[in-house]
Scaffold this active site. Structure first.
Site, PDB file in Angstrom:
ATOM      1  N   HIS A  99      20.709  12.521  51.178  1.00 46.96           N
ATOM      2  CA  HIS A  99      19.486  13.226  50.787  1.00 46.96           C
ATOM      3  C   HIS A  99      18.521  12.278  50.090  1.00 46.96           C
ATOM      4  O   HIS A  99      18.919  11.347  49.407  1.00 46.96           O
ATOM      5  CB  HIS A  99      19.804  14.423  49.880  1.00 46.96           C
ATOM      6  CG  HIS A  99      20.675  14.074  48.717  1.00 46.96           C
ATOM      7  ND1 HIS A  99      22.033  13.925  48.818  1.00 46.96           N
ATOM      8  CD2 HIS A  99      20.369  13.838  47.415  1.00 46.96           C
ATOM      9  CE1 HIS A  99      22.545  13.618  47.635  1.00 46.96           C
ATOM     10  NE2 HIS A  99      21.546  13.549  46.763  1.00 46.96           N
ATOM     11  N   HIS A 101      15.476  12.223  47.357  1.00 49.27           N
ATOM     12  CA  HIS A 101      14.769  12.964  46.308  1.00 49.27           C
ATOM     13  C   HIS A 101      13.285  12.598  46.364  1.00 49.27           C
ATOM     14  O   HIS A 101      12.932  11.413  46.363  1.00 49.27           O
ATOM     15  CB  HIS A 101      15.268  12.554  44.919  1.00 49.27           C
ATOM     16  CG  HIS A 101      16.683  12.912  44.609  1.00 49.27           C
ATOM     17  ND1 HIS A 101      17.021  14.034  43.896  1.00 49.27           N
ATOM     18  CD2 HIS A 101      17.846  12.283  44.901  1.00 49.27           C
ATOM     19  CE1 HIS A 101      18.342  14.083  43.753  1.00 49.27           C
ATOM     20  NE2 HIS A 101      18.874  13.026  44.351  1.00 49.27           N
TER      21      HIS A 101
HETATM   22  P1  AMP Z   1      22.504  13.314  43.837  1.00 46.76           P
HETATM   23  O1  AMP Z   1      22.924  13.214  42.407  1.00 46.76           O
HETATM   24  O2  AMP Z   1      21.547  12.234  44.259  1.00 46.76           O
HETATM   25  O3  AMP Z   1      23.694  13.434  44.768  1.00 46.76           O
HETATM   26  O4  AMP Z   1      21.663  14.649  43.959  1.00 46.76           O
HETATM   27  C1  AMP Z   1      22.188  15.876  44.301  1.00 46.76           C
HETATM   28  C2  AMP Z   1      21.188  16.893  43.900  1.00 46.76           C
HETATM   29  O5  AMP Z   1      21.504  18.115  44.540  1.00 46.76           O
HETATM   30  C3  AMP Z   1      21.117  17.174  42.402  1.00 46.76           C
HETATM   31  O6  AMP Z   1      19.839  16.794  41.908  1.00 46.76           O
HETATM   32  C4  AMP Z   1      21.365  18.669  42.293  1.00 46.76           C
HETATM   33  O7  AMP Z   1      20.543  19.300  41.357  1.00 46.76           O
HETATM   34  C5  AMP Z   1      21.047  19.147  43.706  1.00 46.76           C
HETATM   35  N1  AMP Z   1      21.727  20.366  44.113  1.00 46.76           N
HETATM   36  C6  AMP Z   1      23.041  20.619  44.052  1.00 46.76           C
HETATM   37  N2  AMP Z   1      23.305  21.855  44.547  1.00 46.76           N
HETATM   38  C7  AMP Z   1      22.110  22.376  44.946  1.00 46.76           C
HETATM   39  C8  AMP Z   1      21.710  23.618  45.536  1.00 46.76           C
HETATM   40  N3  AMP Z   1      22.582  24.580  45.826  1.00 46.76           N
HETATM   41  N4  AMP Z   1      20.393  23.797  45.781  1.00 46.76           N
HETATM   42  C9  AMP Z   1      19.501  22.847  45.497  1.00 46.76           C
HETATM   43  N5  AMP Z   1      19.811  21.647  44.943  1.00 46.76           N
HETATM   44  C10 AMP Z   1      21.110  21.422  44.663  1.00 46.76           C
END
Ligand code: AMP
Length: 140
Positions: A99, A101
């Site tokens: 993903h 950001h």
């Molecule tokens: P990372 O730390 O780069 O793996 O980012 C994962 C992101 O996914 C975090 O910023 C979380 O807040 C986000 N996240 C986790 N679960 C969900 C969800 N159900 N809906 C939206 N964002 C999510």
């Protein structure tokens, strides 16, 4: 992938605040909203991280970023936008579906921080060349 939270979001099995969708890419609000409008852009095809991503999947994903980042910036008149991608736990990856950001910025103290030491001048040109060669030799 059945136990992947982002695959479940793509499939509609878990709710999300959708920003954009097409054949290959899905974008939705990050639940943590580090800054207002914080958006995640993901490939629909499951891939764990950047290393395991097929070049075509990476290409499709990145191709959507100019319009999505522009929309995120425009929606809340942000001052700027950071594009961040975390890989491995050591780099703060917590969801193992690739993903990107998209983080709109609103000035100092807006909630997002990135420590970035400026080491310009610390390394000689020969040292930089040696470091570059180490990386280049691993690119196939
Ligand atoms: P990372 O730390 O780069 O793996 O980012 C994962 C992101 O996914 C975090 O910023 C979380 O807040 C986000 N996240 C986790 N679960 C969900 C969800 N159900 N809906 C939206 N964002 C999510």
């Amino acid at each position: 992938m059945t136990d992947c939270i982002f695959c479940k979001i793509v499939d509609g099995d878990i709710p999300s605040a959708k920003v954009y969708e097409d054949e290959e890419v899905y974008a939705f609000l990050d639940i943590s909203q580090v800054t207002k409008g914080h958006t995640l852009v993901i490939p629909k095809q499951h891939t764990k991280n950047i290393y395991e991503t097929h070049p075509q999947v990476a290409s499709n994903l990145f191709a959507r970023l100019p319009k999505i980042a522009s929309a995120v910036k425009e929606a809340f008149q942000a001052d700027g936008v950071n594009i961040v991608n975390n890989n491995d736990e050591a780099a703060h990856q917590s969801v193992f579906h690739l993903h990107i950001h998209v983080l709109p910025r609103y000035g100092k103290g807006d909630g997002f921080g990135l420590k970035w030491e400026d080491n310009s001048g610390k390394y000689t040109q020969d040292q930089l060349t040696e470091t570059a060669h180490s990386i280049a030799s691993k690119i196939s």
